[in-house]
Structures are given as C-alpha cells and as structure tokens.
Design a protein around this motif. Sequence first.
Motif, short mmCIF file in Angstrom:
data_model
loop_
_atom_site.label_atom_id
_atom_site.label_comp_id
_atom_site.label_asym_id
_atom_site.label_seq_id
_atom_site.Cartn_x
_atom_site.Cartn_y
_atom_site.Cartn_z
N ARG A 1 1.62 -1.57 -6.14
CA ARG A 1 0.61 -2.37 -5.47
C ARG A 1 1.12 -3.80 -5.43
O ARG A 1 1.49 -4.36 -6.46
CB ARG A 1 -0.68 -2.30 -6.29
N TYR A 2 1.19 -4.39 -4.22
CA TYR A 2 1.69 -5.77 -4.12
C TYR A 2 0.63 -6.74 -4.62
O TYR A 2 -0.58 -6.51 -4.41
CB TYR A 2 2.08 -6.08 -2.67
N PRO A 3 1.07 -7.82 -5.26
CA PRO A 3 0.11 -8.79 -5.79
C PRO A 3 -0.81 -9.30 -4.68
O PRO A 3 -0.35 -9.63 -3.60
CB PRO A 3 1.01 -9.93 -6.31
N ALA B 1 -3.11 -0.09 -2.99
CA ALA B 1 -1.73 0.20 -3.36
C ALA B 1 -0.97 0.67 -2.13
O ALA B 1 -1.55 1.32 -1.24
CB ALA B 1 -1.70 1.27 -4.45
N VAL B 2 0.34 0.36 -2.07
CA VAL B 2 1.18 0.85 -0.98
C VAL B 2 1.68 2.26 -1.31
O VAL B 2 1.65 3.15 -0.47
CB VAL B 2 2.36 -0.11 -0.74
N LEU B 3 2.13 2.45 -2.55
CA LEU B 3 2.49 3.80 -3.01
C LEU B 3 1.37 4.31 -3.90
O LEU B 3 0.99 3.66 -4.87
CB LEU B 3 3.82 3.79 -3.77
N GLY C 1 8.88 8.78 8.02
CA GLY C 1 7.47 8.44 8.17
C GLY C 1 7.34 7.19 9.02
O GLY C 1 8.30 6.46 9.21
N PRO C 2 6.13 6.94 9.53
CA PRO C 2 5.93 5.81 10.42
C PRO C 2 6.07 4.48 9.69
O PRO C 2 5.98 4.43 8.46
CB PRO C 2 4.49 6.00 10.91
N SER C 3 6.30 3.45 10.46
CA SER C 3 6.43 2.11 9.91
C SER C 3 5.19 1.77 9.08
O SER C 3 4.06 2.06 9.48
CB SER C 3 6.58 1.12 11.07
N CYS D 1 4.39 3.02 6.06
CA CYS D 1 3.87 4.05 5.15
C CYS D 1 4.40 3.91 3.73
O CYS D 1 3.98 4.64 2.83
CB CYS D 1 4.15 5.45 5.70
N GLY D 2 5.33 2.99 3.52
CA GLY D 2 5.78 2.72 2.15
C GLY D 2 7.18 3.19 1.81
O GLY D 2 7.58 3.17 0.65
N LYS D 3 7.97 3.56 2.84
CA LYS D 3 9.32 4.09 2.58
C LYS D 3 10.22 3.05 1.90
O LYS D 3 10.86 3.34 0.89
CB LYS D 3 9.98 4.53 3.91
N SER D 4 10.26 1.84 2.48
CA SER D 4 11.14 0.80 1.90
C SER D 4 10.66 0.39 0.52
O SER D 4 11.48 0.11 -0.36
CB SER D 4 11.18 -0.43 2.80
N THR D 5 9.37 0.36 0.35
CA THR D 5 8.81 0.03 -0.96
C THR D 5 9.28 1.05 -2.00
O THR D 5 9.65 0.69 -3.12
CB THR D 5 7.27 -0.01 -0.90
N LEU E 1 12.06 2.83 -1.91
CA LEU E 1 13.48 2.58 -2.23
C LEU E 1 13.64 1.37 -3.13
O LEU E 1 14.42 1.38 -4.08
CB LEU E 1 14.29 2.35 -0.95
N ARG E 2 12.88 0.30 -2.83
CA ARG E 2 13.00 -0.92 -3.65
C ARG E 2 12.52 -0.66 -5.08
O ARG E 2 13.06 -1.21 -6.04
CB ARG E 2 12.25 -2.08 -3.02
N ALA E 3 11.50 0.19 -5.22
CA ALA E 3 11.02 0.52 -6.57
C ALA E 3 12.08 1.32 -7.34
O ALA E 3 12.31 1.09 -8.52
CB ALA E 3 9.71 1.30 -6.48
P1 ADP Z 1 7.98 1.26 5.64
O1 ADP Z 1 9.33 1.08 5.02
O2 ADP Z 1 7.50 2.67 5.63
O3 ADP Z 1 7.89 0.66 7.01
P2 ADP Z 1 7.09 -0.71 3.71
O4 ADP Z 1 7.33 -0.14 2.37
O5 ADP Z 1 8.06 -1.72 4.23
O6 ADP Z 1 6.89 0.48 4.75
O7 ADP Z 1 5.65 -1.39 3.73
C1 ADP Z 1 4.47 -0.69 3.36
C2 ADP Z 1 3.30 -1.66 3.37
O8 ADP Z 1 3.50 -2.65 2.35
C3 ADP Z 1 3.12 -2.42 4.68
O9 ADP Z 1 1.74 -2.53 4.92
C4 ADP Z 1 3.72 -3.78 4.37
O10 ADP Z 1 3.08 -4.78 5.12
C5 ADP Z 1 3.42 -3.95 2.89
N1 ADP Z 1 4.45 -4.78 2.21
C6 ADP Z 1 5.78 -4.56 2.22
N2 ADP Z 1 6.42 -5.47 1.47
C7 ADP Z 1 5.47 -6.31 0.97
C8 ADP Z 1 5.50 -7.46 0.11
N3 ADP Z 1 6.65 -7.93 -0.38
N4 ADP Z 1 4.31 -8.05 -0.18
C9 ADP Z 1 3.15 -7.55 0.30
N5 ADP Z 1 3.05 -6.48 1.11
C10 ADP Z 1 4.20 -5.85 1.45
#
Ligand code: ADP
Length: 228
Positions: free
Chosen positions: A12-14, A19-21, A38-40, A42-46, A48-50
């Motif tokens: 969950r981003y501050p 929560a995103v995931l 998955g669509p833009s 949905c939390g994929k990059s989050t 990976l970063r986690a």
């Molecule tokens: P994807 O890779 O599937 O496109 P992201 O993981 O990039 O998805 O983002 C998922 C959600 O988290 C989006 O709503 C995005 O706006 C939000 N988000 C991503 N990074 C941050 C961040 N650093 N701070 C706050 N919200 C974020």
Amino acid sequence: MTTLALEDLRVRYPGAEAAVLKGLSLTLPLGGIACLLGPSGCGKSTALRAIAGFEPLSGGRVLLGDRVLSGPGVHVEPEHRGVGLLFQEIALFPHLTAAANVGFGLRRRPGAERDHRVRELLALVGLDELGSRMPHELSGGQQQRVALARALAPSPRLLLLDEPFSSLDAVTRDRLATEVRDILRDAGQTALMVTHDADEAEAMGDWIGVMAGGRLVEWRPTQAMATG
Ligand code: ADP
C-alpha cells in the motif's frame, strides 16, 4: 524445486486509500520463465519492485529458495538479494563501452575472470564483436542486449524484466523477445517478466500469471509449456 515464492504479498503506497497489491501469491520453479500479464495500473510493476526490494511490504513474504527476502521484520537490501533487473528504459552507462557495462557488476572479481565472463556474456547475447563500442554507437535492440548481458553477468538467482522491449520498434521487439527467451532458456535462468502484451507473454513465458486489481486471477502454462 521452487525458486521464487510470493506469499500473500500486500503493498500500500503511503497516503493511498487502497492497497495496490491485495494478496498476491505465486510460486515459480527453478529455471522457469513466467510472465505477469494485466492492464495498466493493476500492480505488475509494483509487484516487481517489491520482489526487488524497492517497495516495503504491508503484508506477506517474498522468498527466494528458502531465504526470506521480505517479510515481517525482514527486509534484505536490493543489492543483497541476488536479483537482476532489466527495465523498459535502457539505462547503460553512456561513458562506458559495451564490455565495461557488462562487467560493471563484476568489479570485485579478478581481472582475467571478469574479462572471461564478459566475453562469455557478450557471445551469449550475440554481440561478441561489439564489446568496444560505446552505447551511442549501438542500435536500441543492441543496447538492450547489452543491458541483458549486464543483468545476467553476476549470475542472479532471479531475473526481473519490466516491459523490457516496449521502447523498441515492433520488428525489433518481436525478434528480441524470441532471442531473449532462448538466451534465458539456454542459461537456465529463472525469470519473471511483466508485460501488458498477451502475445509477448505467450511467446516468452512457460507460465502466464494474469493479474487484475492487485491479485493473481489466473496462473497457467503457456502453449509452449503445455505441448512440451
Ligand atoms: P502496472 O505496472 O500494472 O501498470 P503499477 O504497479 O505501476 O501498475 O501501479 C499500480 C497502481 O499503483 C496505479 O494506480 C499507480 O498509480 C499506483 N502507483 C504506482 N507507483 C506509485 C507510487 N510510487 N506512489 C503511489 N502510487 C503509485
């Protein structure tokens, strides 16, 4: 044997309301290649970063082998995770040759060993002849292959790829996706890739994980895997 295990991963981003995931779980066997699709948003990059250690978890665990990388009271720093990264933006060091870029993560190894490994990696990505070129003297596809060689050089236990071909033109993208899959297979490299392109996921992966709304909604072998 499982390499990567995500157990009920929550991020969950501050300041964000939700929560995103929201409880992402999966297991990836040793040497397997999986694509998260998955669509833009949905939390994929989050995710990976986690896994890479750049996002703190609000719940769940990340395990590599039997080692907990993230979990309650545990946070292994990114550089100590044994995880390699390849991102969409090609981020080579512009003032270093292709060979020096590949050798960057091997700076503490003895010179002869490092040079041998760099040559091996340049050959693996089909750039044996181009080690002395500067990044600006290479095409986009060649630069991304150098970045792949650099990520593989320290023999990471897991390689994470975030839309690694999306800054390239369509023809280069398709060719490189197939090449990279073969390189990863030959190297026996366990890898998790993020993409929003279903064809790319099908071409690259042994498994496809479909994400929606911060959860995994499907986990299935690709056609290549199903037919052996
Ligand atoms: P994807 O890779 O599937 O496109 P992201 O993981 O990039 O998805 O983002 C998922 C959600 O988290 C989006 O709503 C995005 O706006 C939000 N988000 C991503 N990074 C941050 C961040 N650093 N701070 C706050 N919200 C974020």
